[in-house]
Design a protein around this motif. Structure first.
Motif, PDB file in Angstrom:
ATOM      1  N   GLU A 178      43.726  25.151  11.593  1.00 25.55           N
ATOM      2  CA  GLU A 178      44.246  26.233  12.420  1.00 25.55           C
ATOM      3  C   GLU A 178      45.502  26.779  11.755  1.00 25.55           C
ATOM      4  O   GLU A 178      46.452  26.043  11.505  1.00 25.55           O
ATOM      5  N   LYS A 220      35.872  29.757   5.818  1.00 21.33           N
ATOM      6  CA  LYS A 220      35.173  30.669   6.720  1.00 21.33           C
ATOM      7  C   LYS A 220      35.814  30.606   8.108  1.00 21.33           C
ATOM      8  O   LYS A 220      36.125  29.520   8.600  1.00 21.33           O
ATOM      9  N   ARG A 221      36.017  31.782   8.702  1.00 18.12           N
ATOM     10  CA  ARG A 221      36.588  31.833  10.058  1.00 18.12           C
ATOM     11  C   ARG A 221      35.584  31.249  11.065  1.00 18.12           C
ATOM     12  O   ARG A 221      34.383  31.491  10.959  1.00 18.12           O
ATOM     13  N   ASP A 245      35.155  30.165  15.489  1.00 17.67           N
ATOM     14  CA  ASP A 245      35.691  30.431  16.841  1.00 17.67           C
ATOM     15  C   ASP A 245      36.345  29.208  17.413  1.00 17.67           C
ATOM     16  O   ASP A 245      35.968  28.104  17.205  1.00 17.67           O
ATOM     17  N   ASP A 275      36.195  37.528   7.871  1.00 16.52           N
ATOM     18  CA  ASP A 275      35.889  36.123   8.160  1.00 16.52           C
ATOM     19  C   ASP A 275      35.933  35.193   6.949  1.00 16.52           C
ATOM     20  O   ASP A 275      35.436  34.085   6.985  1.00 16.52           O
ATOM     21  N   GLY A 286      44.346  31.939  13.154  1.00 12.96           N
ATOM     22  CA  GLY A 286      43.105  31.515  13.772  1.00 12.96           C
ATOM     23  C   GLY A 286      42.595  30.221  13.168  1.00 12.96           C
ATOM     24  O   GLY A 286      43.328  29.499  12.489  1.00 12.96           O
ATOM     25  N   LYS A 287      41.328  29.947  13.412  1.00  8.45           N
ATOM     26  CA  LYS A 287      40.712  28.697  12.970  1.00  8.45           C
ATOM     27  C   LYS A 287      39.743  28.954  11.825  1.00  8.45           C
ATOM     28  O   LYS A 287      38.973  29.913  11.857  1.00  8.45           O
ATOM     29  N   TRP A 288      39.802  28.054  10.834  1.00 11.61           N
ATOM     30  CA  TRP A 288      39.030  28.194   9.607  1.00 11.61           C
ATOM     31  C   TRP A 288      38.366  26.874   9.264  1.00 11.61           C
ATOM     32  O   TRP A 288      38.873  25.812   9.613  1.00 11.61           O
TER      33      TRP A 288
END
Length: 137
Positions: A39, A134-135, A137, A114, A27-29
């Motif tokens: 990503e 931190k995660r 969206d 997260d 995912g994206k951080w």
């Protein structure tokens, strides 16, 4: 026959998407300073991360030890390479720090849903530093 092949493909696709969705690191951080977004994705059996957004999109890789790479943009660089999963930890990989032009050994540890601890080090893990991403969206 065509329906069977299509059904098998759909089931395989759903399985792949489900399996990838269950991997908490994908995912994206965002880094703590908010200057970069990374990503993380899987290629084969290894994990990688690309710096897909930075505050200064035109910033070059000026500190790279390879003179031939100093004119490339930092945005889009793969800064996390070759990690393998071991429980909640991803290890055996490296992180490239474009601010310093240095590559470090690295391990990443999932902290809740997260947060991701990134530990870059030289030699042994005791000689390094950790930051928490931190995660997003």
């Amino acid at each position: 026959m065509k329906k069977i092949a299509l059904t098998c493909f759909a089931v395989l696709l759903a399985f792949c998407l489900f399996a990838q969705g269950n991997d908490p690191i994908i995912g994206k951080w965002q880094n703590p300073s908010g200057e970069g977004k990374i990503e993380i994705y899987k290629k084969g059996s290894k994990y990688f991360g690309k710096l897909y957004w930075i505050k200064d999109a035109n910033k070059k890789d000026e500190k790279n030890p390879d003179e031939n790479l100093r004119s490339r943009k930092i945005q889009g660089l793969e800064i996390l390479t070759n990690f393998t999963k071991n429980g909640d930890t991803y290890e055996g990989g490296q992180i490239y720090d474009p601010k310093l032009g240095k590559t470090y050994s690295c391990k990443m540890t999932i902290k809740g849903k997260d947060k991701l601890d990134i530990r870059g080090y030289m030699g042994v893990s005791l000689l390094g530093r950790t930051e928490t991403w931190k995660r997003i969206d």
